[in-house]
Design a protein around this motif. Structure first.
Motif, PDB file in Angstrom:
ATOM      1  N   UNK A 152       0.640  -1.197   0.004  1.00  0.00           N
ATOM      2  CA  UNK A 152      -0.111   0.097   0.085  1.00  0.00           C
ATOM      3  C   UNK A 152       0.779   1.542   0.079  1.00  0.00           C
ATOM      4  N   UNK A 153       1.975   1.281   0.614  1.00  0.00           N
ATOM      5  CA  UNK A 153       2.782   2.223   0.631  1.00  0.00           C
ATOM      6  C   UNK A 153       3.438   2.618  -0.542  1.00  0.00           C
ATOM      7  N   UNK A 154       3.861   1.506  -1.273  1.00  0.00           N
ATOM      8  CA  UNK A 154       4.391   1.627  -2.750  1.00  0.00           C
ATOM      9  C   UNK A 154       3.226   2.087  -3.487  1.00  0.00           C
ATOM     10  N   UNK A 155       2.019   1.816  -3.451  1.00  0.00           N
ATOM     11  CA  UNK A 155       0.942   2.316  -4.141  1.00  0.00           C
ATOM     12  C   UNK A 155       0.834   3.743  -4.032  1.00  0.00           C
ATOM     13  N   UNK A 156       0.860   4.254  -2.703  1.00  0.00           N
ATOM     14  CA  UNK A 156       0.623   5.673  -2.626  1.00  0.00           C
ATOM     15  C   UNK A 156       1.915   6.500  -2.978  1.00  0.00           C
TER      16      UNK A 156
END
Length: 554
Positions: A445-449
């Protein structure tokens, strides 16, 4: 940082002003209307920084019809760190601490002023006031959850500070300031109800100050109240947003209060019952057992100083008039009683400063008990303390809630225990909100953000109504990526503003993303996890068991 995204450690269901106000004040986005429940590009018609400051003082025009404060002063103060230092999750989360700092500084100075004597500089009473107020469950939960509680308490405390420093309205400068702050106390919270609760908590103190001023005049000790009292009254009437208060007082407030035509036969039993429930709320919701024991001891000691320091009556009058007035209403909530707490704590702090050296054999254990209660209350999200808080006698005397781990939540109470609800074990939805926050902060999720293109538009497809985890995504996503606009689409159906935003993003060449939530995150179990077709073809992206992401497939 991993603890921060938990919903019980951020903001309540749909209040994201602490994120939106800094974005508006920095000119990065506009609000289509106030209160700022949405954001739009600054090139669109909307409300900017000037409108926020004007809305903090009064509801005018169309805003007169709104029950909610257009721009609460408490929210604006909390927006200062992110406005001055730039948007990040840290500065947004530190926003309520700015309001807490204002509250504690005002408590310290008021306590110091009242505690002064021939052989006392008032330092001890000032420190006791700041320590006790800051350690209460009410104060710390108000900081963590982000409700307007701290704003209401700050508005009341600043007015009390000015009333006391006016020295019975004998100092024209402080008297004039007291009039302004009394009127503005109604603008620190989020609604007319908040404003009325603050004014009720200040009605008694204002009456006591007027009585002290009249006593000075009749005794011919001081002619200055002849100038201070009119100045305070004139500025109070000039600054008070009377049309807004009167508009909703005659309708919604009195209807909800159900005063029964003012008949004593109907009101007296309710007054006695509700007053008992509010005292229970002080014990279990607002002060906790440790806080109530400390305040009780301080008040008893403070009564011995009334002849020497009659200004203590100003503080003691606040809970008396506030709680009596609240108890007349058929609608009750422990949240409504928060404005009376500063007066209680300040009066108790002055009394505690009178403890002789031997008396600290009692005083120090009470302060330690309060500190231990704060530790448990402030960190109930940690597994070890959460488990400990379910054990007797910890859950009663330290965590301050005998029903904390009872799935049924105990008996239904006439005065709704809002703050106690936040200290109870989280249910499925709150656990899901935390899981979504953790997903956005670490890993996929952090990489998506971080991988979102500059200036992206992210649509959040949610069912109608509050909840669903969308506010957690907005809080974290837009704090970490203020260049990206996060927008709710309720029911998955296109509305006029959503369609206009999508058209704007496509015309500007901005990346478009969609985020959907699993049915477990919806209070009614609605299943709108699959994207609707009005956006066109979408390509699935990374996700979890609670959220799914989709990219516009051009």
């Amino acid at each position: 940082m991993h603890r921060i995204p938990a919903q019980e450690k951020t903001f309540h269901d749909h209040d994201l002003r602490l994120l939106r106000h800094p974005l508006i004040l920095r000119g990065q986005y506009w609000a289509p209307q106030l209160p700022a429940d949405e954001l739009v590009p600054p090139s669109w018609p909307g409300k900017g920084p000037y409108d926020l400051f004007a809305g903090a003082l009064r509801n005018e025009g169309d805003g007169l019809r709104s029950y909610r404060t257009l721009a609460p002063l408490g929210s604006l103060v909390s927006a200062l760190p992110a406005t001055l230092l730039g948007l990040s999750l840290w500065t947004v989360r530190l926003g309520p601490l700015a309001l807490l700092a204002l509250l504690l500084v005002a408590a310290f100075d008021t306590g110091r002023w009242l505690g002064r004597g021939p052989d006392d500089d008032g330092l001890r009473s000032g420190l006791f006031a700041a320590f006790a107020l800051g350690m209460l469950p009410l104060t710390w939960l108000g900081t963590l959850v982000g409700v307007p509680t701290l704003g209401n308490m700050a508005g009341v405390l600043l007015a009390l500070w000015a009333l006391i420093r006016s020295d019975g309205l004998s100092k024209p400068g402080f008297s004039a300031l007291a009039g302004v702050l009394l009127a503005l106390s109604a603008r620190w919270g989020e609604s007319v109800g908040d404003g009325l609760a603050c004014l009720l908590a200040l009605a008694g103190p204002a009456g006591v100050v007027l009585a002290l001023a009249l006593h000075r005049l009749l005794a011919r000790k001081d002619p200055w109240p002849l100038l201070g009292a009119p100045a305070a009254a004139a500025l109070f009437l000039a600054v008070l947003d009377r049309p807004w208060l009167e508009n909703h007082l005659r309708g919604y407030i009195l209807d909800q209060a159900d005063l029964g035509g003012g008949a004593a036969a109907a009101l007296l039993p309710r007054l006695a019952s509700n007053l008992d429930d509010y005292l229970q709320a002080l014990l279990w919701s607002l002060l906790g057992p440790a806080g109530l024991a400390l305040v009780g001891l301080g008040l008893l000691l403070g009564l011995t100083r009334l002849r020497r320091q009659p200004a203590l009556l100003v503080l003691m009058a606040s809970p008396v008039t506030g709680l009596l007035a609240l108890s007349l209403s058929a609608k009750g909530n422990d949240y409504y009683a928060a404005p009376v707490v500063p007066g209680l704590v300040l009066a108790a702090a002055v009394g505690l400063a009178l403890l002789p050296r031997r008396g600290w054999m009692v005083g120090l254990p009470l302060l330690g008990w309060l500190g231990l209660s704060w530790l448990v209350t402030a960190h109930l999200d940690t597994a070890a303390l959460s488990s400990l808080a379910c054990r007797r006698p910890v859950r009663v005397w330290i965590a301050g809630d005998p029903t904390r781990c009872d799935p049924a939540g105990g008996k239904e109470e006439a005065i709704y225990p809002w703050f106690r609800q936040w200290r109870r074990k989280p249910g499925r939805e709150r656990q899901g909100r935390r899981a979504i926050g953790d997903w956005l902060m670490v890993g996929e999720g952090r990489r998506w953000l971080e991988g979102l293109g500059p200036g992206s538009l992210v649509l959040l497809q949610v069912p109608p109504g509050p909840g669903g985890g969308a506010d957690v995504v907005q809080l974290i996503g837009q704090s970490e990526r203020p260049d990206t606009l996060f927008h709710r689409v309720e029911g998955g159906m296109a509305d006029a503003r959503s369609e206009a935003l999508v058209a704007w993003a496509r015309a500007e060449g901005r990346p478009l993303q969609l985020l959907t939530f699993a049915p477990d995150m919806h209070r009614d179990g609605s299943d709108i996890q699959r994207p609707t077709g009005w956006l066109g073809p979408l390509k699935p992206g990374p996700g979890s068991d609670l959220v799914s992401t989709w990219t516009l497939d051009e």
